[in-house]
Design a protein around this motif. Structure first.
Motif, PDB file in Angstrom:
ATOM      1  N   VAL A  24       0.912  -1.229  -0.090  1.00  0.00           N
ATOM      2  CA  VAL A  24      -0.008  -0.181  -0.001  1.00  0.00           C
ATOM      3  C   VAL A  24       0.854   1.435  -0.061  1.00  0.00           C
ATOM      4  O   VAL A  24       1.610   1.740   1.013  1.00  0.00           O
ATOM      5  CB  VAL A  24      -0.885  -0.053   1.256  1.00  0.00           C
ATOM      6  N   PHE A  25       0.804   2.233  -0.950  1.00  0.00           N
ATOM      7  CA  PHE A  25       1.514   3.502  -1.039  1.00  0.00           C
ATOM      8  C   PHE A  25       0.618   4.417  -0.178  1.00  0.00           C
ATOM      9  O   PHE A  25       0.241   5.450  -0.873  1.00  0.00           O
ATOM     10  CB  PHE A  25       1.666   3.616  -2.574  1.00  0.00           C
ATOM     11  N   GLY A  26       1.196   4.141   0.931  1.00  0.00           N
ATOM     12  CA  GLY A  26       0.547   5.118   1.881  1.00  0.00           C
ATOM     13  C   GLY A  26       0.584   4.578   3.153  1.00  0.00           C
ATOM     14  O   GLY A  26       0.708   3.455   3.419  1.00  0.00           O
ATOM     15  N   SER A  27       0.761   5.298   4.256  1.00  0.00           N
ATOM     16  CA  SER A  27       0.970   4.679   5.771  1.00  0.00           C
ATOM     17  C   SER A  27      -0.264   3.773   6.114  1.00  0.00           C
ATOM     18  O   SER A  27      -1.462   4.268   5.972  1.00  0.00           O
ATOM     19  CB  SER A  27       1.186   5.893   6.749  1.00  0.00           C
ATOM     20  N   LEU A  28       0.080   2.523   6.754  1.00  0.00           N
ATOM     21  CA  LEU A  28      -1.003   1.751   7.280  1.00  0.00           C
ATOM     22  C   LEU A  28      -1.418   2.238   8.887  1.00  0.00           C
ATOM     23  O   LEU A  28      -2.110   1.444   9.462  1.00  0.00           O
ATOM     24  CB  LEU A  28      -0.625   0.118   7.335  1.00  0.00           C
ATOM     25  N   LEU A  29      -0.703   3.312   9.221  1.00  0.00           N
ATOM     26  CA  LEU A  29      -1.048   3.702  10.692  1.00  0.00           C
ATOM     27  C   LEU A  29      -2.297   4.373  10.610  1.00  0.00           C
ATOM     28  O   LEU A  29      -2.915   4.653  11.801  1.00  0.00           O
ATOM     29  CB  LEU A  29       0.225   4.863  10.690  1.00  0.00           C
ATOM     30  N   ASP A  30      -2.689   5.066   9.444  1.00  0.00           N
ATOM     31  CA  ASP A  30      -4.126   5.543   9.363  1.00  0.00           C
ATOM     32  C   ASP A  30      -5.194   4.456   9.738  1.00  0.00           C
ATOM     33  O   ASP A  30      -4.991   3.181   9.855  1.00  0.00           O
ATOM     34  CB  ASP A  30      -4.206   6.353   8.027  1.00  0.00           C
ATOM     35  N   LEU A  31      -6.396   4.897  10.097  1.00  0.00           N
ATOM     36  CA  LEU A  31      -7.593   3.724  10.284  1.00  0.00           C
ATOM     37  C   LEU A  31      -8.041   3.290   8.871  1.00  0.00           C
ATOM     38  O   LEU A  31      -8.946   3.890   8.175  1.00  0.00           O
ATOM     39  CB  LEU A  31      -8.476   4.297  10.933  1.00  0.00           C
ATOM     40  N   ASN A  32      -7.365   2.484   8.282  1.00  0.00           N
ATOM     41  CA  ASN A  32      -7.868   1.907   7.090  1.00  0.00           C
ATOM     42  C   ASN A  32      -8.092   0.272   6.961  1.00  0.00           C
ATOM     43  O   ASN A  32      -7.599  -0.311   7.839  1.00  0.00           O
ATOM     44  CB  ASN A  32      -6.476   2.202   5.822  1.00  0.00           C
ATOM     45  N   ALA A  33      -9.211   0.137   6.402  1.00  0.00           N
ATOM     46  CA  ALA A  33      -9.592  -1.592   6.291  1.00  0.00           C
ATOM     47  C   ALA A  33      -8.885  -1.837   4.935  1.00  0.00           C
ATOM     48  O   ALA A  33      -8.830  -1.404   3.831  1.00  0.00           O
ATOM     49  CB  ALA A  33     -10.905  -1.834   6.120  1.00  0.00           C
ATOM     50  N   ILE A  34      -8.036  -2.989   4.916  1.00  0.00           N
ATOM     51  CA  ILE A  34      -7.451  -3.684   3.797  1.00  0.00           C
ATOM     52  C   ILE A  34      -7.994  -4.864   3.838  1.00  0.00           C
ATOM     53  O   ILE A  34      -8.055  -5.869   4.435  1.00  0.00           O
ATOM     54  CB  ILE A  34      -5.916  -3.653   3.994  1.00  0.00           C
ATOM     55  N   ALA A  35      -8.526  -5.300   2.531  1.00  0.00           N
ATOM     56  CA  ALA A  35      -9.100  -6.548   2.184  1.00  0.00           C
ATOM     57  C   ALA A  35      -8.728  -7.268   0.866  1.00  0.00           C
ATOM     58  O   ALA A  35      -8.174  -6.513   0.194  1.00  0.00           O
ATOM     59  CB  ALA A  35     -10.890  -6.423   2.147  1.00  0.00           C
ATOM     60  N   TRP A  36      -8.965  -8.639   0.891  1.00  0.00           N
ATOM     61  CA  TRP A  36      -8.805  -9.383  -0.383  1.00  0.00           C
ATOM     62  C   TRP A  36     -10.117  -9.878  -0.862  1.00  0.00           C
ATOM     63  O   TRP A  36     -10.709 -10.646  -0.150  1.00  0.00           O
ATOM     64  CB  TRP A  36      -7.588 -10.426  -0.077  1.00  0.00           C
ATOM     65  N   PHE A  37     -10.252  -9.492  -1.983  1.00  0.00           N
ATOM     66  CA  PHE A  37     -11.378 -10.029  -2.768  1.00  0.00           C
ATOM     67  C   PHE A  37     -11.011 -10.996  -3.823  1.00  0.00           C
ATOM     68  O   PHE A  37      -9.666 -11.137  -4.244  1.00  0.00           O
ATOM     69  CB  PHE A  37     -12.044  -8.846  -3.500  1.00  0.00           C
ATOM     70  N   ARG A  38     -11.851 -11.836  -4.424  1.00  0.00           N
ATOM     71  CA  ARG A  38     -11.607 -12.753  -5.248  1.00  0.00           C
ATOM     72  C   ARG A  38     -12.766 -12.659  -6.376  1.00  0.00           C
ATOM     73  O   ARG A  38     -13.988 -12.845  -5.845  1.00  0.00           O
ATOM     74  CB  ARG A  38     -11.272 -13.951  -4.872  1.00  0.00           C
ATOM     75  N   GLN A  39     -12.407 -12.749  -7.794  1.00  0.00           N
ATOM     76  CA  GLN A  39     -13.378 -13.033  -8.806  1.00  0.00           C
ATOM     77  C   GLN A  39     -13.077 -14.461  -9.556  1.00  0.00           C
ATOM     78  O   GLN A  39     -12.155 -14.589 -10.212  1.00  0.00           O
ATOM     79  CB  GLN A  39     -13.428 -11.805  -9.514  1.00  0.00           C
ATOM     80  N   ALA A  40     -14.029 -15.390  -9.387  1.00  0.00           N
ATOM     81  CA  ALA A  40     -13.803 -16.607 -10.280  1.00  0.00           C
ATOM     82  C   ALA A  40     -13.803 -16.494 -11.607  1.00  0.00           C
ATOM     83  O   ALA A  40     -14.651 -15.602 -12.313  1.00  0.00           O
ATOM     84  CB  ALA A  40     -14.829 -17.594  -9.501  1.00  0.00           C
ATOM     85  N   PRO A  41     -13.492 -17.339 -12.366  1.00  0.00           N
ATOM     86  CA  PRO A  41     -13.379 -17.461 -13.864  1.00  0.00           C
ATOM     87  C   PRO A  41     -14.964 -17.360 -14.330  1.00  0.00           C
ATOM     88  O   PRO A  41     -15.773 -18.146 -13.782  1.00  0.00           O
ATOM     89  CB  PRO A  41     -12.696 -18.653 -14.278  1.00  0.00           C
ATOM     90  N   GLY A  42     -15.249 -16.541 -15.329  1.00  0.00           N
ATOM     91  CA  GLY A  42     -16.595 -16.465 -15.818  1.00  0.00           C
ATOM     92  C   GLY A  42     -17.387 -15.612 -15.012  1.00  0.00           C
ATOM     93  O   GLY A  42     -18.625 -15.582 -15.460  1.00  0.00           O
ATOM     94  N   GLU A  43     -17.125 -15.313 -14.089  1.00  0.00           N
ATOM     95  CA  GLU A  43     -18.319 -14.287 -13.212  1.00  0.00           C
ATOM     96  C   GLU A  43     -17.761 -12.840 -13.536  1.00  0.00           C
ATOM     97  O   GLU A  43     -16.857 -12.439 -13.833  1.00  0.00           O
ATOM     98  CB  GLU A  43     -17.846 -14.626 -11.869  1.00  0.00           C
ATOM     99  N   ASP A  44     -19.014 -12.098 -13.452  1.00  0.00           N
ATOM    100  CA  ASP A  44     -18.797 -10.779 -13.494  1.00  0.00           C
ATOM    101  C   ASP A  44     -18.205 -10.207 -12.413  1.00  0.00           C
ATOM    102  O   ASP A  44     -18.257 -10.474 -11.377  1.00  0.00           O
ATOM    103  CB  ASP A  44     -20.414 -10.019 -13.879  1.00  0.00           C
ATOM    104  N   ARG A  45     -18.091  -8.850 -12.745  1.00  0.00           N
ATOM    105  CA  ARG A  45     -17.175  -7.867 -11.268  1.00  0.00           C
ATOM    106  C   ARG A  45     -18.360  -8.030 -10.124  1.00  0.00           C
ATOM    107  O   ARG A  45     -17.679  -7.730  -9.131  1.00  0.00           O
ATOM    108  CB  ARG A  45     -17.116  -6.500 -12.006  1.00  0.00           C
ATOM    109  N   GLU A  46     -19.537  -8.062 -10.377  1.00  0.00           N
ATOM    110  CA  GLU A  46     -20.568  -7.806  -9.291  1.00  0.00           C
ATOM    111  C   GLU A  46     -20.329  -9.008  -8.599  1.00  0.00           C
ATOM    112  O   GLU A  46     -20.959  -8.646  -7.257  1.00  0.00           O
ATOM    113  CB  GLU A  46     -21.936  -7.310  -9.796  1.00  0.00           C
ATOM    114  N   TYR A  47     -19.790  -9.991  -8.815  1.00  0.00           N
ATOM    115  CA  TYR A  47     -19.800 -10.992  -8.053  1.00  0.00           C
ATOM    116  C   TYR A  47     -18.622 -11.361  -7.390  1.00  0.00           C
ATOM    117  O   TYR A  47     -18.209 -12.511  -6.867  1.00  0.00           O
ATOM    118  CB  TYR A  47     -20.086 -12.414  -8.946  1.00  0.00           C
ATOM    119  N   ARG A  48     -17.449 -10.401  -7.278  1.00  0.00           N
ATOM    120  CA  ARG A  48     -16.476 -10.182  -6.631  1.00  0.00           C
ATOM    121  C   ARG A  48     -16.934 -10.641  -5.051  1.00  0.00           C
ATOM    122  O   ARG A  48     -17.724  -9.798  -4.751  1.00  0.00           O
ATOM    123  CB  ARG A  48     -15.666  -9.090  -6.606  1.00  0.00           C
ATOM    124  N   ARG A  49     -16.123 -11.153  -4.378  1.00  0.00           N
ATOM    125  CA  ARG A  49     -16.494 -11.521  -3.029  1.00  0.00           C
ATOM    126  C   ARG A  49     -15.161 -11.375  -1.984  1.00  0.00           C
ATOM    127  O   ARG A  49     -14.269 -11.600  -2.446  1.00  0.00           O
ATOM    128  CB  ARG A  49     -16.886 -12.949  -2.532  1.00  0.00           C
TER     129      ARG A  49
END
Length: 126
Positions: A24-49
């Motif tokens: 992350v090009f910015g300090s993580l000392l700020d109150l930030n939420a960092i998440a990992w999403f995934r999108q399976a093959p053949g799925e649209d962007r709206e189905y990212r989880r």
């Protein structure tokens, strides 16, 4: 917006492990939420989880049910990096994985993630 850069993806066989990194090009000392999403093959962007999320300031974590017991999210504030350790990988874990960030807590569901990485491919196959 923050700039996010993922690395660590690739091709593995079922049962093996990978560790994804998100700088992350910015300090993580700020109150930030960092998440990992995934999108399976053949799925649209709206189905990212969201697979997992961590609050950079206090380290509180959350996991999607399918990731519990297999995945571990962590952060290194000094390196401004968030990790996702993925063990016991299954074919259904195959997806494009995205790192995302927002200001606030992981549980602030009304606040959308505004910063996204380009995504990194994970393929789990025999």
């Amino acid at each position: 917006q923050l700039k996010l850069v993922e690395s660590g993806g690739g091709f593995v066989h079922p049962g093996e492990s990978l560790r994804l990194s998100c700088v992350v090009f910015g300090s993580l000392l700020d109150l930030n939420a960092i998440a990992w999403f995934r999108q399976a093959p053949g799925e649209d962007r709206e189905y990212r989880r969201a697979v997992s999320c961590i609050t950079s300031k206090d380290g509180i974590t959350t996991y999607e049910d399918s990731a519990k017991g297999r995945f571990t999210i962590s952060r290194d504030n000094a390196k401004s990096t968030v990790y996702l350790q993925m063990d016991s990988l299954k074919p259904e874990d195959t997806a494009i994985y995205y790192c995302a960030a927002k200001y606030g807590y992981c549980s602030d569901y009304g606040v959308h993630f505004g910063s996204w990485g380009q995504g990194i491919q994970v393929i789990v196959s025999s």
